[in-house]
Design a protein around this motif. Sequence first.
Motif, PDB file in Angstrom:
ATOM      1  N   LEU A  89       0.604  -1.084   0.347  1.00  0.00           N
ATOM      2  CA  LEU A  89       0.354   0.023   0.225  1.00  0.00           C
ATOM      3  C   LEU A  89       0.978   0.945  -0.455  1.00  0.00           C
ATOM      4  N   GLN A  90       0.842   2.045  -1.104  1.00  0.00           N
ATOM      5  CA  GLN A  90       1.497   2.874  -1.129  1.00  0.00           C
ATOM      6  C   GLN A  90       0.933   4.472  -1.475  1.00  0.00           C
ATOM      7  N   VAL A  91       1.040   5.986  -1.459  1.00  0.00           N
ATOM      8  CA  VAL A  91       0.537   6.737  -2.004  1.00  0.00           C
ATOM      9  C   VAL A  91       1.915   7.509  -2.729  1.00  0.00           C
ATOM     10  N   ALA A  92       1.261   8.352  -3.582  1.00  0.00           N
ATOM     11  CA  ALA A  92       2.491   8.600  -4.729  1.00  0.00           C
ATOM     12  C   ALA A  92       2.121  10.698  -4.545  1.00  0.00           C
ATOM     13  N   THR A  93       3.758  10.863  -3.827  1.00  0.00           N
ATOM     14  CA  THR A  93       4.012  12.270  -3.584  1.00  0.00           C
ATOM     15  C   THR A  93       5.370  13.068  -4.627  1.00  0.00           C
ATOM     16  N   LEU A  94       4.700  14.130  -4.985  1.00  0.00           N
ATOM     17  CA  LEU A  94       5.378  14.806  -5.300  1.00  0.00           C
ATOM     18  C   LEU A  94       6.719  16.042  -3.855  1.00  0.00           C
ATOM     19  N   GLY A  95       7.757  15.476  -4.491  1.00  0.00           N
ATOM     20  CA  GLY A  95       8.680  15.382  -3.738  1.00  0.00           C
ATOM     21  C   GLY A  95       9.806  16.915  -3.963  1.00  0.00           C
ATOM     22  N   ALA A  96      10.406  17.769  -3.090  1.00  0.00           N
ATOM     23  CA  ALA A  96      10.536  18.628  -3.211  1.00  0.00           C
ATOM     24  C   ALA A  96      12.281  19.257  -4.407  1.00  0.00           C
ATOM     25  N   ASN A  97      12.118  17.804  -5.208  1.00  0.00           N
ATOM     26  CA  ASN A  97      12.504  17.858  -6.516  1.00  0.00           C
ATOM     27  C   ASN A  97      11.871  18.230  -7.258  1.00  0.00           C
ATOM     28  N   ASP A  98      10.423  18.042  -7.403  1.00  0.00           N
ATOM     29  CA  ASP A  98       9.289  18.274  -8.178  1.00  0.00           C
ATOM     30  C   ASP A  98       9.311  17.018  -9.222  1.00  0.00           C
ATOM     31  N   ARG A  99       9.412  15.829  -8.819  1.00  0.00           N
ATOM     32  CA  ARG A  99      10.051  14.085  -8.617  1.00  0.00           C
ATOM     33  C   ARG A  99       8.759  13.477  -7.929  1.00  0.00           C
ATOM     34  N   ASN A 159       7.604  26.750 -22.448  1.00  0.00           N
ATOM     35  CA  ASN A 159       5.929  26.733 -23.404  1.00  0.00           C
ATOM     36  C   ASN A 159       5.034  26.586 -21.842  1.00  0.00           C
ATOM     37  N   ALA A 160       5.183  27.874 -21.596  1.00  0.00           N
ATOM     38  CA  ALA A 160       4.249  27.765 -20.375  1.00  0.00           C
ATOM     39  C   ALA A 160       3.634  29.475 -20.248  1.00  0.00           C
ATOM     40  N   ALA A 161       1.975  29.013 -19.906  1.00  0.00           N
ATOM     41  CA  ALA A 161       1.245  30.533 -19.954  1.00  0.00           C
ATOM     42  C   ALA A 161       2.562  31.114 -18.538  1.00  0.00           C
ATOM     43  N   PRO A 162       2.042  32.597 -18.115  1.00  0.00           N
ATOM     44  CA  PRO A 162       2.352  33.229 -17.282  1.00  0.00           C
ATOM     45  C   PRO A 162       1.922  32.741 -16.006  1.00  0.00           C
ATOM     46  N   ASP A 163       2.964  33.108 -15.039  1.00  0.00           N
ATOM     47  CA  ASP A 163       2.496  32.437 -13.777  1.00  0.00           C
ATOM     48  C   ASP A 163       1.951  30.385 -13.505  1.00  0.00           C
ATOM     49  N   THR A 164       2.750  29.603 -14.471  1.00  0.00           N
ATOM     50  CA  THR A 164       2.970  28.042 -14.315  1.00  0.00           C
ATOM     51  C   THR A 164       4.181  27.522 -14.516  1.00  0.00           C
ATOM     52  N   LYS A 165       3.410  26.292 -13.882  1.00  0.00           N
ATOM     53  CA  LYS A 165       5.616  25.503 -14.024  1.00  0.00           C
ATOM     54  C   LYS A 165       5.022  24.597 -13.672  1.00  0.00           C
ATOM     55  N   VAL A 166       6.213  23.365 -13.753  1.00  0.00           N
ATOM     56  CA  VAL A 166       5.850  22.180 -14.425  1.00  0.00           C
ATOM     57  C   VAL A 166       7.127  21.587 -13.489  1.00  0.00           C
ATOM     58  N   ALA A 167       7.233  20.164 -12.742  1.00  0.00           N
ATOM     59  CA  ALA A 167       8.617  20.045 -12.662  1.00  0.00           C
ATOM     60  C   ALA A 167       9.577  18.929 -14.256  1.00  0.00           C
ATOM     61  N   SER A 168      10.506  19.278 -13.424  1.00  0.00           N
ATOM     62  CA  SER A 168      11.442  18.605 -14.831  1.00  0.00           C
ATOM     63  C   SER A 168      12.009  17.364 -14.838  1.00  0.00           C
ATOM     64  N   HIS A 169      12.081  17.128 -16.124  1.00  0.00           N
ATOM     65  CA  HIS A 169      14.118  16.123 -15.168  1.00  0.00           C
ATOM     66  C   HIS A 169      15.048  16.612 -15.365  1.00  0.00           C
ATOM     67  N   GLY A 170      15.671  16.442 -15.149  1.00  0.00           N
ATOM     68  CA  GLY A 170      18.062  16.801 -15.558  1.00  0.00           C
ATOM     69  C   GLY A 170      17.965  17.915 -14.678  1.00  0.00           C
ATOM     70  N   ASP A 208       8.640   5.986  -9.508  1.00  0.00           N
ATOM     71  CA  ASP A 208       9.484   6.942  -9.007  1.00  0.00           C
ATOM     72  C   ASP A 208      10.241   7.093 -10.381  1.00  0.00           C
ATOM     73  N   GLY A 209      10.352   8.647  -9.861  1.00  0.00           N
ATOM     74  CA  GLY A 209      10.939   9.644 -10.366  1.00  0.00           C
ATOM     75  C   GLY A 209      10.344  10.227 -11.918  1.00  0.00           C
ATOM     76  N   ASP A 210       9.221  10.594 -11.867  1.00  0.00           N
ATOM     77  CA  ASP A 210       8.706  10.518 -13.539  1.00  0.00           C
ATOM     78  C   ASP A 210       8.603  12.255 -13.140  1.00  0.00           C
ATOM     79  N   THR A 211       8.250  12.935 -14.724  1.00  0.00           N
ATOM     80  CA  THR A 211       7.482  14.401 -14.419  1.00  0.00           C
ATOM     81  C   THR A 211       6.202  14.355 -14.801  1.00  0.00           C
ATOM     82  N   VAL A 212       5.358  15.338 -14.166  1.00  0.00           N
ATOM     83  CA  VAL A 212       4.303  14.819 -13.618  1.00  0.00           C
ATOM     84  C   VAL A 212       4.120  16.749 -14.009  1.00  0.00           C
ATOM     85  N   ARG A 213       2.478  16.652 -14.577  1.00  0.00           N
ATOM     86  CA  ARG A 213       2.214  18.043 -14.778  1.00  0.00           C
ATOM     87  C   ARG A 213       1.246  18.497 -13.839  1.00  0.00           C
TER      88      ARG A 213
END
Length: 405
Positions: free
Chosen positions: A328-338, A394-405, A376-381
């Motif tokens: 049993l698990q839950v998916a979280t978005l870490g501090a490094n946005d992964r 690629n984003a509209a103003p005031d938006t961001k996305v977690a990225s690889h690398g 684990d380690g995937d990028t999400v929007r």
Amino acid sequence: MSSEPVIPQTPPRRRLVLAGIVGIALAVVVVAAGITLRAVDARNLRTWTNDQAVPTVNLIQPMQAASGGSLDLPSRLEAYSRAPIFARVSGYLKSWNADIGTPVKAGQLLAEIETPELDQQLIQAKADLATAQANAALAGTTAKRWQAMLGTDSVAQQEVDERTGDYAAKKALVAAAQANVDRLTATKGFERIVAPFDGVVTARDTDVGALINAGSGGVGQELFVISDVKQLRVYVQVPQSYAPVVRDGTTATLTVPEYPGQHFTARVVAAANSVNSNSGTTLVQLLVDNQQGRLLPGGFASLKFDLPVAANALRVPSSALVFDNRGLQVATLGANDRVTFRKVTINRDFGDSVEIGSGLAATDRVIDTPPDGLVDGDTVRVASNGGTETAPGNAAPDTKVASHG
């Protein structure tokens, strides 16, 4: 002859060459424009496809519950005291004075039994007592006379001892006969069946003229049942995980089917302090006031315990849980946005939400309804304020996305 001016004419061949060059130039321009447009479309399609390949998720924040929820359990009601009444003497039921539902006081007559055989036994025992008393009196007189003659040396000491011993034996027979009379007299007193305590007759299983056998179980039949219903005992099987919070003095809300919407208060007074290995529960006893006699012993009841708020427990929607071969698990978005999966344990299941006991912190960003295939380690929007966050550039103003690398 008149002379006319001669107009020079472009040879047809030169015009054709010029037209061909212009056509070729136009064709080159059209082809170049098409290639450029296709390249732009391909680049846009590639960008859109890459954007669509990144899953969009909703983030939720684990919440501390305002209340600890409740524990609803089935239970049964029992009389505070219950006494099945059996006969101590055999005979025939002469009369009964209390039917089911009759309130009775301690010592009140419930029924009488005719005991002709016991009466004859008592008469015989009294006769045996009289005989024993007469024999003892005669033996006492004889022993005294022989003791008096012992001083005249007319009888032997052995003979005097025999007469004295016979008198002692006769007195013992009197005592035995007296005890037998007392026993039968006491037994005859059980012809009157009386209530052992204040209560209500909750069963009557006999009638006038019925043959009564003394004893209980397979020997004699149950005649009456007297129950004290001013208070009722409530028995409930509490799951082992909740046993520590259901302690002496804990109160619960009790409901019964015959009074829908009405609530009674029960209080825990005892617990078995052991777990049934078959059911994984522990038996708990509560008391509920029943001075008005509205609750019925032997009935079904539902108990609701208000549970305390666990200090470190957090609530998340049930849709945030992921169960696979890793547990049993839950998916979280870490501090490094992964994406980071965390193993958790559940304290309580409330249906649409669960209380997490371990594996999650209040500051974690939890992904609600994580998409299939997320690792684990995937990028999400991240969907935010009705829109989706995209990568810078690629984003509209005031938006961001977690990225690889």
